[in-house]
Design a protein around this motif. Sequence first.
Motif, PDB file in Angstrom:
ATOM      1  N   LEU A  36     -11.185  -5.820  -1.605  1.00 31.33           N
ATOM      2  CA  LEU A  36     -10.977  -4.536  -2.285  1.00 31.33           C
ATOM      3  C   LEU A  36     -10.006  -4.684  -3.454  1.00 31.33           C
ATOM      4  CD1 LEU A  36     -10.769  -2.222   0.836  1.00 31.33           C
ATOM      5  CD2 LEU A  36     -12.435  -2.000  -1.012  1.00 31.33           C
ATOM      6  N   ILE A  37      -8.961  -5.475  -3.269  1.00 31.06           N
ATOM      7  CA  ILE A  37      -7.963  -5.675  -4.323  1.00 31.06           C
ATOM      8  C   ILE A  37      -8.568  -6.449  -5.494  1.00 31.06           C
ATOM      9  CG2 ILE A  37      -5.819  -6.886  -4.889  1.00 31.06           C
ATOM     10  CD1 ILE A  37      -4.865  -6.156  -1.999  1.00 31.06           C
ATOM     11  N   GLY A  71      -2.767   4.401   3.957  1.00 29.84           N
ATOM     12  CA  GLY A  71      -2.634   4.676   2.531  1.00 29.84           C
ATOM     13  C   GLY A  71      -2.932   3.483   1.642  1.00 29.84           C
ATOM     14  N   LEU A  72      -3.632   2.480   2.185  1.00 27.37           N
ATOM     15  CA  LEU A  72      -3.942   1.289   1.405  1.00 27.37           C
ATOM     16  C   LEU A  72      -5.269   1.398   0.658  1.00 27.37           C
ATOM     17  CD1 LEU A  72      -2.831  -1.417   3.982  1.00 27.37           C
ATOM     18  CD2 LEU A  72      -1.564  -0.582   1.986  1.00 27.37           C
ATOM     19  N   LEU A  92      -0.652   1.595  -3.708  1.00 29.78           N
ATOM     20  CA  LEU A  92       0.103   0.916  -2.654  1.00 29.78           C
ATOM     21  C   LEU A  92      -0.619  -0.353  -2.214  1.00 29.78           C
ATOM     22  CD1 LEU A  92       2.429   0.772  -0.604  1.00 29.78           C
ATOM     23  CD2 LEU A  92       1.061   2.255   0.897  1.00 29.78           C
ATOM     24  N   GLY A  93      -1.913  -0.273  -2.002  1.00 25.57           N
ATOM     25  CA  GLY A  93      -2.690  -1.438  -1.606  1.00 25.57           C
ATOM     26  C   GLY A  93      -2.642  -2.542  -2.649  1.00 25.57           C
ATOM     27  N   LYS A  94      -2.642  -2.158  -3.925  1.00 23.21           N
ATOM     28  CA  LYS A  94      -2.598  -3.153  -5.009  1.00 23.21           C
ATOM     29  C   LYS A  94      -1.303  -3.953  -5.009  1.00 23.21           C
ATOM     30  CE  LYS A  94      -5.718  -0.692  -8.083  1.00 23.21           C
ATOM     31  NZ  LYS A  94      -5.899  -0.021  -9.376  1.00 23.21           N
TER      32      LYS A  94
END
Length: 118
Positions: A36-37, A71-72, A92-94
Amino acid sequence: MPTNHAQRDTPPEPCPMVQFVGLISGKWAIPILYRLIVIDGPVRFGELQRAVAPITQKELTRQLRLFEQKGLLRRQVYAEVPPRVEYTVTALGKTLRPPLDALADWMRTHAADLGAEA
């Protein structure tokens, strides 16, 4: 010798590595999150499942729900027939990209030493 009661009565700070492992626990957590990132845009469920194959639909769904709760990632459902659902990594995930890139680089560098495929 006097003891410091405040130090003794204060619970120790949780180990950040234990907390991190709790966040990304599971065989598929890091591959899903990293995909995903790297994509850094909307990804449909089927595309994500193919990218981290051979994950089951049930396991992918479970992991995506957990990441959404933390929240990712963000889940977007479109009112179409058939329904379209897309997942996008959050800001946040990034923030996990640098440490995950470092782990990927480490694995590429040391895979042969570990007897694993690079």
